[in-house]
Write a protein that holds these residues in place. Structure first.
Motif, PDB file in Angstrom:
ATOM      1  N   VAL A 225       0.853  -1.389  -0.072  1.00 40.92           N
ATOM      2  CA  VAL A 225       0.062   0.047   0.046  1.00 40.92           C
ATOM      3  C   VAL A 225       0.865   1.144  -0.010  1.00 40.92           C
ATOM      4  N   ASP A 226       0.312   2.583  -0.318  1.00 34.90           N
ATOM      5  CA  ASP A 226       0.927   3.720  -0.594  1.00 34.90           C
ATOM      6  C   ASP A 226       1.068   4.201   1.265  1.00 34.90           C
ATOM      7  N   ARG A 227       0.049   4.053   1.855  1.00 37.77           N
ATOM      8  CA  ARG A 227       0.110   4.438   3.189  1.00 37.77           C
ATOM      9  C   ARG A 227      -0.989   3.797   4.115  1.00 37.77           C
ATOM     10  N   ILE A 228      -0.772   3.792   5.318  1.00 38.78           N
ATOM     11  CA  ILE A 228      -1.871   2.975   6.248  1.00 38.78           C
ATOM     12  C   ILE A 228      -2.626   4.120   6.899  1.00 38.78           C
ATOM     13  N   PRO A 229      -3.846   3.982   6.799  1.00 38.35           N
ATOM     14  CA  PRO A 229      -4.699   5.227   7.093  1.00 38.35           C
ATOM     15  C   PRO A 229      -4.699   5.505   8.831  1.00 38.35           C
ATOM     16  N   GLY A 230      -5.366   6.319   9.257  1.00 32.89           N
ATOM     17  CA  GLY A 230      -5.542   6.601  10.629  1.00 32.89           C
ATOM     18  C   GLY A 230      -4.185   7.152  11.464  1.00 32.89           C
ATOM     19  N   ARG A 235       2.134   6.701  11.750  1.00 31.94           N
ATOM     20  CA  ARG A 235       3.497   6.346  12.296  1.00 31.94           C
ATOM     21  C   ARG A 235       3.998   5.006  11.745  1.00 31.94           C
ATOM     22  N   ARG A 236       2.886   4.028  11.504  1.00 27.17           N
ATOM     23  CA  ARG A 236       3.357   2.700  10.680  1.00 27.17           C
ATOM     24  C   ARG A 236       3.807   2.979   9.389  1.00 27.17           C
ATOM     25  N   THR A 237       3.230   3.890   8.849  1.00 27.42           N
ATOM     26  CA  THR A 237       3.457   4.170   7.426  1.00 27.42           C
ATOM     27  C   THR A 237       5.225   4.727   7.210  1.00 27.42           C
TER      28      THR A 237
END
Length: 287
Positions: A225-230, A235-237
């Protein structure tokens, strides 16, 4: 054997408590510093918890003096790494011989002070390292890569049942078990002579793996994925992007964008704990 016999651990969290236990097992004097009002922590018999304001240099120095502390180990979390400066002042005032700043993550040396390392703020950690040199307080920095225990959370496996990563997932990442980190720290601080510890960087590696290889280990799929939401996802992204840049290896040289070699290679510090068997992902996570 090391000349260091008395240790103060600042903070008692995920890595702090195991370090306290590992040091206590070496039959040396150990105290734990915690903030006033902090909840009680389960520590080994003989280990005293002392509540003190970390920013009160005089009070902290008095504690170090009273217990004749040789080595201070900071294990504070990433949000408050700057608090180590007054702790260093207290250590210097009390004649502490060695300061172990809070690292225990990806390498933070050789990176611009203003850079944003989501593993703890490279700039903030480098400022502490520079300050320790400025006040002539010898130090040991320990780079470990991500904790093996944190991998499921990092890739979202518990909630999604699959491995979710940002980036290509093809570069090697150093990961190390908490028990191995704490055991190593206790071993070298109580067995190596001071001249082998002062102003050293130790680069550990329990296992070396690509993020894409986590799928087969967890017997599941890998989603890119490009990014992890929320809020937590951001931070995880950032952490996953950091790992995908190559900086997840404890031997990474950020200035030259390449792996170090020889005595500075990833995992080079492992040899200082002779005979130890380092744990891998499958063993730690019971896969």
């Amino acid at each position: 054997m090391s000349a260091y016999k008395s240790f103060a651990v600042v903070g008692a969290g995920l890595i702090g408590l195991p370090i306290v236990g590992a040091l206590a097992a070496q039959n040396v004097s150990v105290i734990v510093l915690s903030r006033p009002g902090s909840a009680a922590k389960p520590v080994p018999p003989g280990v005293q918890i002392i509540q003190v304001d970390y920013e009160d240099t005089a009070a902290v120095s008095a504690v170090f003096n009273r217990h004749r502390v040789d080595v201070v180990l900071c294990t504070v979390n990433n949000a408050v790494v700057g608090i180590q400066r007054p702790l260093a002042d207290a250590a210097k005032r009390a004649g502490v011989q060695l300061f172990v700043p809070s690292e225990y993550a990806t390498p933070t040396d050789g990176q611009p002070e203003g850079s944003d390392n989501p593993a703890g703020g490279t700039g903030a950690k480098n400022k502490i390292a520079k300050y320790l040199r400025t006040v002539n307080l010898p130090s040991v920095r320990v780079f470990t890569g991500p904790f093996i225990e944190s991998i499921p959370y990092l890739v979202g496996y518990p909630e999604q049942g699959k491995v979710t990563i940002v980036g290509k997932g093809e570069v090697p990442v150093s990961v190390t078990a908490v028990a191995d980190i704490s055991g190593f720290v206790a071993y070298v601080l109580t067995h190596l002579p001071p001249f082998e510890l002062q102003n050293r960087i130790f680069r550990l590696e329990g296992e070396r793996i690509r993020m894409n290889d986590l799928g087969p280990l967890f017997n599941t799929s890998v989603e890119h994925v490009d990014r992890i939401p929320g809020e937590v996802g951001e931070r995880r992204t950032a952490l996953l992007k950091l790992l995908d840049s190559g900086a997840g290896s404890t031997g990474w040289d950020e200035a030259h964008k390449r792996e170090r070699s020889g005595d500075d290679a990833a995992g080079s510090g492992n040899a200082l704990w002779p005979g130890h068997r380092w744990k891998g992902i499958k063993e730690v996570l019971n896969l």
